[in-house]
Scaffold this motif. Structure first.
Motif, short mmCIF file in Angstrom:
data_model
loop_
_atom_site.label_atom_id
_atom_site.label_comp_id
_atom_site.label_asym_id
_atom_site.label_seq_id
_atom_site.Cartn_x
_atom_site.Cartn_y
_atom_site.Cartn_z
N ASP A 255 -50.77 -20.08 -30.77
CA ASP A 255 -51.75 -20.01 -31.62
C ASP A 255 -53.12 -20.02 -31.04
O ASP A 255 -53.78 -20.63 -30.34
CB ASP A 255 -51.68 -21.62 -32.22
CG ASP A 255 -52.84 -21.40 -33.41
OD1 ASP A 255 -53.42 -20.50 -33.67
OD2 ASP A 255 -52.82 -22.71 -33.81
N TRP B 285 -46.82 -18.66 -22.13
CA TRP B 285 -46.63 -17.82 -23.36
C TRP B 285 -45.17 -17.04 -23.24
O TRP B 285 -44.77 -16.82 -21.99
CB TRP B 285 -47.55 -16.57 -23.42
CG TRP B 285 -48.90 -17.13 -24.10
CD1 TRP B 285 -49.38 -18.56 -24.35
CD2 TRP B 285 -50.13 -16.48 -24.25
NE1 TRP B 285 -50.85 -18.70 -24.81
CE2 TRP B 285 -51.30 -17.39 -24.79
CE3 TRP B 285 -50.49 -15.15 -24.21
CZ2 TRP B 285 -52.47 -16.90 -25.11
CZ3 TRP B 285 -51.68 -14.77 -24.66
CH2 TRP B 285 -52.83 -15.69 -25.10
N SER C 76 -46.82 -10.29 -28.60
CA SER C 76 -46.34 -11.10 -27.96
C SER C 76 -45.55 -10.68 -27.19
O SER C 76 -44.66 -11.31 -26.24
CB SER C 76 -45.39 -12.08 -28.97
OG SER C 76 -44.14 -11.15 -29.70
N GLN D 245 -47.33 -11.86 -33.35
CA GLN D 245 -46.04 -11.01 -33.32
C GLN D 245 -46.26 -9.76 -32.64
O GLN D 245 -45.49 -9.42 -31.78
CB GLN D 245 -45.29 -11.29 -34.50
CG GLN D 245 -43.61 -10.75 -34.28
CD GLN D 245 -42.79 -11.79 -33.98
OE1 GLN D 245 -42.91 -12.92 -34.69
NE2 GLN D 245 -42.12 -11.75 -32.89
N PRO E 109 -39.74 -14.87 -30.44
CA PRO E 109 -39.37 -15.65 -31.69
C PRO E 109 -40.48 -16.25 -32.38
O PRO E 109 -41.40 -16.60 -31.85
CB PRO E 109 -38.25 -16.51 -31.27
CG PRO E 109 -37.66 -16.16 -29.85
CD PRO E 109 -38.93 -15.40 -29.34
N ALA E 110 -40.25 -16.48 -33.51
CA ALA E 110 -41.26 -16.93 -34.43
C ALA E 110 -41.96 -18.29 -33.99
O ALA E 110 -43.04 -18.68 -33.97
CB ALA E 110 -40.94 -16.97 -35.88
N ASP E 111 -40.91 -19.20 -33.25
CA ASP E 111 -41.33 -20.73 -32.93
C ASP E 111 -41.90 -20.39 -31.52
O ASP E 111 -42.27 -21.62 -31.23
CB ASP E 111 -39.83 -21.28 -32.97
CG ASP E 111 -38.90 -21.02 -32.09
OD1 ASP E 111 -38.97 -19.81 -31.67
OD2 ASP E 111 -37.85 -21.84 -31.91
N GLN E 112 -41.85 -19.46 -30.96
CA GLN E 112 -42.47 -19.29 -29.75
C GLN E 112 -43.81 -18.60 -29.40
O GLN E 112 -44.39 -18.13 -28.49
CB GLN E 112 -41.59 -18.73 -28.53
CG GLN E 112 -40.15 -19.56 -28.48
CD GLN E 112 -39.38 -19.11 -27.28
OE1 GLN E 112 -39.99 -18.46 -26.24
NE2 GLN E 112 -38.06 -19.03 -27.57
N ARG F 280 -50.11 -15.02 -37.74
CA ARG F 280 -48.75 -14.78 -37.04
C ARG F 280 -48.44 -13.49 -36.94
O ARG F 280 -47.51 -13.12 -35.94
CB ARG F 280 -47.81 -15.80 -38.05
CG ARG F 280 -48.28 -16.92 -38.34
CD ARG F 280 -48.41 -17.91 -36.88
NE ARG F 280 -47.17 -18.40 -36.28
CZ ARG F 280 -46.97 -18.88 -35.23
NH1 ARG F 280 -48.12 -19.31 -34.49
NH2 ARG F 280 -45.70 -19.39 -34.76
#
Length: 275
Positions: free
Chosen positions: A206, A158, A218, A215, A200-203, A211
Motif C-alpha cells: 500500500d 514486498w 508488483s 498490481q 496475488p491481490a492479498d500481497q 490497486r
C-alpha cells in the motif's frame, strides 16, 4: 520504479554482485551505457536530467581506462508524494558520489536530504557499502549478505523483492559459488531479472497508488503497460534496462590485489518469464 539486488562480500573473488532493473516511462529520453565524455563515469544517462540510476567511476587516460572501485545506484521512493519542480534530480546523487573523494559513509551523511524527492541510495567502493534514504533510513553500512530493495524501505518484504531474493538464492548465488566467471552465471541472472509474475491481490503493498497500479508494478520485471492511458491502452511504462555490476579482486603473484569493476546492461524486451 526499479529494483536492485546486492550480494555484498559473499564471494572472495567477487565481493560485489549487483543486479538491477530500471523501470521508467518509455518516452523518457535515455542514453545507453557508455563512457561519459564530460565526467569520469561509465553509465547509462538520463538525457532529461543529466544524471544516472546506476554507474561506476571510470576515466580514460592515455588510451587506458582507470577505475577507483566506486559504484552507486539510486531508486525512487513510492509513497504517493510527487516530486517538486524545485527538487534536484535523484540521478545527481549517483554522479556526485562517483566524482567525489569522500568515503561512502561520509558522503551519505552530508547529503541534504530535503533537496530531493523520495529516494533509496546505495553507494560503495571496494571496502564499504552504505544505504540511505530520505524517508527515515539513516546512513547504514551493508552487512555481508544478500540485500534486495525496491521503492519502499530497505526492509520491506514486498512480493517482488522476496521473489527476486528467493530466486537469486536458489538459481544464481550457487552458480557464482561454483564458478564466478560471468559467462557461467549471467544468463541465469538475467533470467531471474526477467520474472514477470505479478503479486496475488492479498500481497500488494500500500504505497498510496490504486490497486490496479500496484498490481502493474508488483513484478520484478514490468512488461510495457498503459500506465497513464487506460482508455487508449498504448504502452507508456515498463522495465527498460537490465544491468549487472560486479567488483572483482584480481590478485597477481607478488603484487597487491586490484579491484576491477564491470558494468554490463541490456535493453529490456517483452521476453519476460513468469517462473
Amino acid at each position: 520504479m526499479c529494483i536492485v539486488a546486492i550480494a555484498w562480500q559473499l564471494f572472495d573473488e567477487v565481493p560485489l554482485v549487483l543486479l538491477s532493473n530500471r523501470d521508467e516511462f518509455l518516452a523518457r529520453p535515455t542514453e545507453q551505457l557508455h563512457q561519459w565524455p564530460d565526467q569520469p563515469i561509465y553509465a547509462g544517462r538520463d538525457s532529461q536530467s543529466g544524471g544516472t540510476w546506476l554507474g561506476i567511476h571510470q576515466v580514460m587516460r592515455d588510451g587506458l581506462y582507470e577505475q577507483n572501485g566506486r559504484w552507486a545506484a539510486v531508486l525512487n521512493f513510492r509513497d504517493g508524494v510527487q516530486a517538486g519542480a524545485d527538487e534536484r534530480s535523484r540521478g545527481a546523487l549517483v554522479t556526485d558520489f562517483l566524482t567525489s573523494d569522500k568515503s561512502p559513509m561520509d558522503f551519505a551523511r552530508q547529503i541534504e536530504l530535503q533537496d530531493y524527492a523520495g529516494f533509496n541510495l546505495i553507494i560503495g567502493d571496494a571496502l564499504q557499502a552504505v544505504m540511505v534514504n530520505n524517508r527515515g533510513h539513516a546512513p547504514t553500512p551493508l552487512y555481508a549478505g544478500l540485500h534486495v530493495v525496491s521503492n519502499g524501505q530497505p526492509d520491506d518484504g514486498w512480493f517482488k523483492t522476496e521473489k527476486l531474493r528467493g530466486r537469486l538464492r536458489q538459481e544464481v548465488l550457487p552458480l557464482i559459488a561454483e564458478d564466478s566467471s560471468p559467462a557461467y552465471w549471467q544468463d541465469a541472472a538475467y533470467a531471474v531479472l526477467s520474472d514477470n509474475r505479478q503479486a496475488p491481490a492479498d500481497q500488494l503493498p500500500d504505497t498510496g497508488m490504486s490497486r490496479e497500479v500496484e498490481q502493474m508494478l508488483s513484478s520484478v520485471y514490468i512488461e510495457p503497460v498503459a500506465f497513464d492511458q487506460r482508455q487508449a491502452p498504448l504502452p507508456t511504462y515498463g522495465t527498460r534496462t537490465q544491468s549487472i555490476l560486479t567488483l572483482r579482486q584480481d590478485k597477481h603473484k607478488g603484487a597487491s590485489s586490484k579491484t576491477a569493476a564491470t558494468l554490463v546492461s541490456r535493453e529490456a524486451s517483452a521476453a519476460a518469464t513468469g517462473a
